[in-house]
Design an enzyme around this catalytic site. Structure first.
Site, PDB file in Angstrom:
ATOM      1  N   GLU A 199       2.955-103.914 -21.772  1.00 43.62           N
ATOM      2  CA  GLU A 199       3.260-104.016 -23.206  1.00 43.62           C
ATOM      3  C   GLU A 199       3.939-105.348 -23.578  1.00 43.62           C
ATOM      4  OE1 GLU A 199       5.197-100.333 -24.346  1.00 43.62           O
ATOM      5  OE2 GLU A 199       3.314 -99.230 -24.086  1.00 43.62           O
ATOM      6  N   GLU A 297      -2.442 -96.486 -19.779  1.00 39.37           N
ATOM      7  CA  GLU A 297      -1.303 -95.601 -20.084  1.00 39.37           C
ATOM      8  C   GLU A 297      -1.486 -94.870 -21.397  1.00 39.37           C
ATOM      9  OE1 GLU A 297       2.698 -97.347 -19.937  1.00 39.37           O
ATOM     10  OE2 GLU A 297       3.272 -95.967 -21.527  1.00 39.37           O
TER      11      GLU A 297
END
Length: 445
Positions: A199, A297
């Site tokens: 991220e 994810e």
């Protein structure tokens, strides 16, 4: 006549990956068209596999259960027949939010990485991976991802709250990945791929580090790619982005459009938290068809949701949407969490397909566990997505040809009423009853 195995999970029944009498294919009447028509001659991407993340939180939670319950959780995920047949895994390179606290593998300011030591992983993470490997019968296709460099390498001087990699430490940080890969290899856990950064566009209150697309490109091109090649690890793949679908096109384009960076990149990893924009996944494939796509994810945020059905449907909807957009593998987030949806060292509690109550020693299998199983149990590594044309309203569908020649078809009905659709294969047709709020897998042999 095709032999068909039919398996159903439905909200309003007791069926959970339950075998039903197989659907029956019969010769189609002239002029009749199936609602869902399969085209096995049309081939798309090849599947790597399905799996989840071996976080410290998951491994620590597992360790707090009785020996019998620990074995049951591992069996129900990793056994090829009795479990979900998981063949992929993800592990964090030192701490992430689902760890018991911030930690690294080196002492402060060790630019030589002489103090590099993964002994903390020996306590919970590596034992869980090795138990799972034993039940599966071999190693996993394992992705490793960092959440943050050590605090001393960063602009903000801490692992949490974003910050960025200080340029003078880029070379050292790239070598850190190779040290991790080497250490895990020594433990008999091969790393198949690393992502550059988990991220990279989000300043999180937990372990996080910001990269612009150009910074990620330059780190791969000038540091990570060369470091891995210098270490003899050019067989380990590099995955970029590892963040949400919503801005994946603008994030990967500067990297994959640069030949010097792109030569090191296997493909793009992505998450689901930014919306169900499957068209952007497909567009990324269209723009860069020689690169790969991997879902790295997803989870239900906000703590434990025992007994909820929408969580399973979220998985089913996302998995079908991404698989139909050229995605080659699917990695869930935490394999197991405790009764609070943790532990998480900054209180970012989430749900997981398996919740282990460490107070009562009970295991809870959420709807998401069963929905994932409709893919992972029946779509084998090496399966190829085949053509499928659907005119079935409010029914989601995808289909794969397995290495053994069988065809796995997944049909999902999120609606409030039962539906009946016809499934076509060549000149044959079968009727499929889809209960309200259900997912069905047919395996045609």
């Amino acid at each position: 006549m095709a032999a068909v195995t039919t398996v159903v999970t439905a909200r309003d029944t007791g069926e959970r990956l339950s075998a039903r009498e197989g659907i029956v294919f019969q010769r189609c009447e002239a002029g009749r068209k199936a609602d869902v028509q399969l085209d096995p001659e049309q081939a798309y991407q090849t599947i790597i596999g399905f799996g989840g993340a071996f976080t410290e939180a998951a491994a620590y939670t597992l360790s707090r259960m009785s020996a019998g319950q620990q074995a049951e959780i591992i069996r129900r995920y990793f056994h090829p027949e009795e479990g979900l047949n998981y063949s992929m895994g993800r592990v964090h390179i030192h701490s992430c939010d689902f760890a018991l606290g911030n930690y690294t593998y080196v002492q402060d300011e060790d630019t030589e990485l002489a103090s590099f030591d993964i002994s903390r992983d020996h306590k919970w993470v590596l034992p869980m991976i090795k138990e799972a490997m034993a039940v599966k019968g071999g190693p996993f296709t394992m992705l490793a991802s960092p959440w943050s460099p050590p605090a001393w390498m960063k602009s903000n001087g801490e692992m949490n709250n974003g910050g960025s990699l200080r340029p003078e430490y880029a070379k050292v940080w790239a070598r850190y990945y190779t040290k991790f890969i080497e250490a895990y290899r020594k433990e008999g856990v091969p790393i198949w791929a690393v992502s550059v950064q988990n991220e990279p566009a989000a300043v999180q209150t937990w372990d996080s580090c910001i990269y612009s697309a150009e910074e990620e490109r330059d780190f791969v091109k000038n540091h990570l790619g060369p470091a891995m090649h210098a270490a003899g690890m050019d067989d380990v793949n590099i995955v970029i982005w590892d963040h949400n679908r919503d801005i994946m096109i603008e994030r990967v384009t500067p990297i994959l459009s640069d030949p010097e960076a792109a030569k090191y990149v296997w493909g793009t990893g992505f998450h689901w938290y930014g919306g169900e924009e499957f068209g952007k996944v497909a567009k990324t494939h269209e723009l860069f068809p020689d690169k790969h796509l991997l879902f790295t994810e997803g989870c239900q945020e906000g703590g434990v949701r025992l007994g909820e059905w929408f969580t399973g449907e979220r998985y089913g909807r996302n998995m079908i949407g991404d698989l139909n957009a050229w995605t080659e593998g699917y990695l869930d987030w935490n394999l197991v969490l405790d009764e609070t949806g943790g532990p998480n060292h900054v209180g970012n509690l989430c749900d997981a397909p398996v919740i282990a109550d460490t107070v009562t020693d009970e295991i809870h299998f959420n709807s998401s566990y069963y929905y994932i199983g409709h893919f992972s149990k029946f779509i084998a590594p090496g399966a190829v997505r085949i053509g499928l044309e659907s005119a079935a309203e409010d029914v989601l569908s995808t289909a794969f040809r397995n290495p053994d020649g069988s065809i796995a078809v997944v049909l999902m009905n999120e609606g409030e009423v039962d539906r009946t659709v016809t499934l076509g294969l060549g000149e044959m047709l079968a009727e499929c009853r889809l209960p309200a709020h259900s997912i069905t897998t047919h395996v045609v042999r």
